[in-house]
Enzyme design. Structure first.
Site, PDB file in Angstrom:
ATOM      1  CG  ASP A   1      27.586  50.025  44.266  1.00  0.00           C
ATOM      2  OD1 ASP A   1      27.494  50.859  45.202  1.00  0.00           O
ATOM      3  OD2 ASP A   1      28.670  49.707  43.752  1.00  0.00           O
TER       4      ASP A   1
ATOM      5  CB  ALA B   1      28.576  54.054  46.644  1.00  0.00           C
TER       6      ALA B   1
ATOM      7  CE  LYS C   1      32.951  55.611  47.152  1.00  0.00           C
ATOM      8  NZ  LYS C   1      33.623  54.400  47.678  1.00  0.00           N
TER       9      LYS C   1
ATOM     10  CE1 TYR D   1      34.178  41.302  69.528  1.00  0.00           C
ATOM     11  CE2 TYR D   1      32.112  40.108  69.310  1.00  0.00           C
ATOM     12  CZ  TYR D   1      33.423  40.300  68.925  1.00  0.00           C
ATOM     13  OH  TYR D   1      33.971  39.524  67.948  1.00  0.00           O
TER      14      TYR D   1
ATOM     15  CG  HIS E   1      44.653  51.828  38.566  1.00  0.00           C
ATOM     16  ND1 HIS E   1      44.159  50.559  38.376  1.00  0.00           N
ATOM     17  CD2 HIS E   1      43.935  52.362  39.580  1.00  0.00           C
ATOM     18  CE1 HIS E   1      43.170  50.352  39.239  1.00  0.00           C
ATOM     19  NE2 HIS E   1      43.021  51.425  39.975  1.00  0.00           N
TER      20      HIS E   1
ATOM     21  CG  PHE F   1      33.566  50.812  41.711  1.00  0.00           C
ATOM     22  CD1 PHE F   1      34.003  51.984  41.100  1.00  0.00           C
ATOM     23  CD2 PHE F   1      34.281  50.323  42.794  1.00  0.00           C
ATOM     24  CE1 PHE F   1      35.128  52.645  41.575  1.00  0.00           C
ATOM     25  CE2 PHE F   1      35.397  50.986  43.267  1.00  0.00           C
ATOM     26  CZ  PHE F   1      35.821  52.143  42.665  1.00  0.00           C
ATOM     27  CG  ASP F   2      37.938  49.543  40.470  1.00  0.00           C
ATOM     28  OD1 ASP F   2      37.238  49.669  41.484  1.00  0.00           O
ATOM     29  OD2 ASP F   2      38.991  50.188  40.287  1.00  0.00           O
TER      30      ASP F   2
HETATM   31  N1  F0G Z   1      30.902  50.865  44.539  1.00  0.00           N
HETATM   32  C1  F0G Z   1      31.131  52.079  43.995  1.00  0.00           C
HETATM   33  C2  F0G Z   1      30.163  52.638  43.007  1.00  0.00           C
HETATM   34  C3  F0G Z   1      32.292  52.798  44.358  1.00  0.00           C
HETATM   35  O1  F0G Z   1      32.505  53.994  43.810  1.00  0.00           O
HETATM   36  C4  F0G Z   1      33.187  52.232  45.299  1.00  0.00           C
HETATM   37  C5  F0G Z   1      34.400  52.936  45.687  1.00  0.00           C
HETATM   38  C6  F0G Z   1      32.894  50.971  45.825  1.00  0.00           C
HETATM   39  C7  F0G Z   1      31.735  50.321  45.432  1.00  0.00           C
HETATM   40  C8  F0G Z   1      33.808  50.291  46.810  1.00  0.00           C
HETATM   41  O2  F0G Z   1      33.685  50.874  48.058  1.00  0.00           O
HETATM   42  O3  F0G Z   1      35.967  51.804  48.503  1.00  0.00           O
HETATM   43  O4  F0G Z   1      34.259  51.549  50.333  1.00  0.00           O
HETATM   44  O5  F0G Z   1      35.348  49.563  49.371  1.00  0.00           O
HETATM   45  N2  F0G Z   1      34.848  53.939  45.058  1.00  0.00           N
HETATM   46  C9  F0G Z   1      35.998  54.755  45.404  1.00  0.00           C
HETATM   47  C10 F0G Z   1      36.239  55.767  44.315  1.00  0.00           C
HETATM   48  C11 F0G Z   1      37.217  54.000  45.797  1.00  0.00           C
HETATM   49  O6  F0G Z   1      37.286  56.460  44.366  1.00  0.00           O
HETATM   50  O7  F0G Z   1      35.408  55.917  43.421  1.00  0.00           O
HETATM   51  P1  F0G Z   1      34.893  50.956  49.116  1.00  0.00           P
END
Ligand code: F0G
Length: 449
Positions: free
Chosen positions: A216, A218, A259, A76, A441, A128-129
């Site tokens: 960010d 990713a 990613k 843990y 969506h 990102f959204d």
């Molecule tokens: N930032 C970026 C640039 C992303 O592309 C994503 C996720 C996230 C943050 C959020 O990360 O999904 O691990 O919580 N992108 C996916 C996509 C969902 O299909 O582009 P997460």
């Protein structure tokens, strides 16, 4: 491999485990799409032949990652697996304080909760959204300032992910900015990379004013590769050195490890500031658990430690860039316009240009997306009016999972694209039957109008 100059995009791996992909008849695909109310998010994966919905969490782990799973220490607190991950992240990024989280948006939630207040302004090349959602949930405003080229699909500039420095200067002049972020690569704007020059220019401006500068990260490895292959002065710098220099410019970063961590689940929240880390750790306990496992199993931490290094392998990244360019070129040759130049993780079809007879409120992206499914069982995602109401570009993203599909799969998708291109002039509009007010969506019911 510097003398590697063959035309063929050879996959830099061979397979020792395979997974069958489903084949469905045209009638079965039509029935599946109708059951899903014409929304591919609601089609079960068993009815999808080539799934390009996302590159997130869909990668294939390597033999070394699978082997690492067996070393998982499920303690843990203070597990061996955490220490290994922490050391790896520190070495790649230079960030001293490492908090694992279950995925990227968990890092965003913790960062926004701890660091933002109502009325704050946050700048990003393009949020990102989920990042935007967390900034706004904290009562702050999320402001996108990409370079102008990001809005022009046919513009072939090498770094269309860059932030507009004049807009940054103007925003910094205007009043206090709580945080500046760069999304590497710029997913919401075509998966386009950010140059080192831009990263360092943004960083210098933030440091001069004491504004926190975050990444960010990713798709940090793909971004590092584009700097290596497209930016003057970086041809001879190693990928780990480029990655390190990107991170050196920042005060901290969030990362969806699904990613470029090449794992199926995981994320990171890292900072240089001990006091800030302590606040993150306390906030993280609410949703992620004890700070040395962060919502993940010990074996996940092991696989991530291996994946973060594998993502920086030049043979892998060269293949990744070349296969995406091959995919984009193939679609163009059969009459499908795509965003130029090809990004790192996806090809974006310009559905608005493919179906000029459809207005954006008639959802050309959905028309093209669903046609790809009906013709060949290919699934992508609309990035246009349905996902972002008012969007100027009507795109369909075909994201390529890491190390999963071969060139033959890509050739097949291009052939499906050829049929879709022929049908495009006759494609009709779609309308929304029912949709929730936010993130519509995912669950909207649609119908041909
Ligand atoms: N930032 C970026 C640039 C992303 O592309 C994503 C996720 C996230 C943050 C959020 O990360 O999904 O691990 O919580 N992108 C996916 C996509 C969902 O299909 O582009 P997460």
């Amino acid at each position: 491999m510097d003398d590697w100059n063959f035309r063929t995009v050879i996959e830099p791996f061979r397979m020792k485990m395979v997974e069958a992909i489903p084949f469905r008849t045209a009638a079965q695909r039509l029935a599946a799409l109708e059951r899903a109310e014409h929304n591919l998010f609601k089609v079960p994966a068993r009815d999808v032949t080539i799934d390009l919905l996302t590159d997130s969490g869909t990668g294939a782990m390597s033999a070394n990652q699978w082997a690492a799973l067996m070393l998982g220490d499920e303690s843990y607190a203070g597990s061996r697996s955490f220490l290994k991950l922490e050391e790896t992240v520190q070495e790649i990024t230079g960030m001293p304080y490492v908090l694992p989280v279950h995925q990227g948006r968990a890092a965003e939630r913790i960062l926004a909760t701890v660091s933002l207040n109502p009325g704050d302004r946050v700048l990003n090349n393009t949020h990102f959204d989920t990042t935007r959602a967390h900034v706004e949930h904290a009562g702050a405003s999320a402001i996108d300032i990409p370079v102008a080229a990001a809005h022009v699909p046919s513009d072939t500039s090498p770094f269309k992910g860059d932030m507009d420095l004049a807009a940054l200067d103007a925003a910094l002049e205007e009043g206090p900015v709580a945080m500046v972020m760069l999304t590497l690569t710029n997913n919401a704007a075509g998966g386009q990379p950010v140059s080192m020059a831009n990263i360092e220019a943004v960083s210098a401006r933030c440091r001069a004013r004491g504004v926190p500068f975050w990444l960010d990260a990713a798709r940090y490895a793909e971004n590092a590769w584009f700097i290596h292959s497209r930016e003057a002065g970086f041809e001879d710098m190693s990928l780990p050195a480029i990655a390190r220099r990107m991170f050196d410019a920042a005060d901290g970063f969030t990362m969806s490890a699904k990613k470029d961590g090449i794992v199926n689940i995981g994320g990171l929240l890292c900072t240089r500031d001990k006091g800030q880390y302590d606040l993150f750790a306390v906030e993280g306990i609410l949703s992620e658990g004890f700070p040395t496992y962060g919502g993940l199993a010990g074996r996940d931490l092991e696989a991530l430690a291996v994946g973060l290094r594998e993502a920086l392998d030049p043979d892998y990244l060269r293949y990744r860039e070349r296969s995406m360019a091959y995919f984009a070129r193939g679609l163009m040759q059969v009459g499908i316009p795509v965003v130029q130049p090809a990004g790192g993780h996806a090809v974006y079809i310009d559905a608005g240009a493919l179906c000029p007879q459809l207005r954006s409120d008639q959802f050309p992206g959905i028309a093209v997306l669903n046609a790809l499914y009906l013709h060949g069982g290919v699934r992508g995602v609309e990035v246009g009016e349905l996902m972002f109401p008012g969007a100027t570009l009507q795109l369909v993203r075909l994201a390529v999972p890491r190390r999963v599909y071969t060139q033959a799969h890509i050739d097949y998708v291009i052939e499906v694209g050829e049929r879709v291109a022929k049908q495009a002039p006759e494609m009709g509009p779609y309308r929304i039957v029912e949709a929730p007010p936010v993130l519509r969506h995912f669950s909207a019911s649609l119908a041909p109008a």
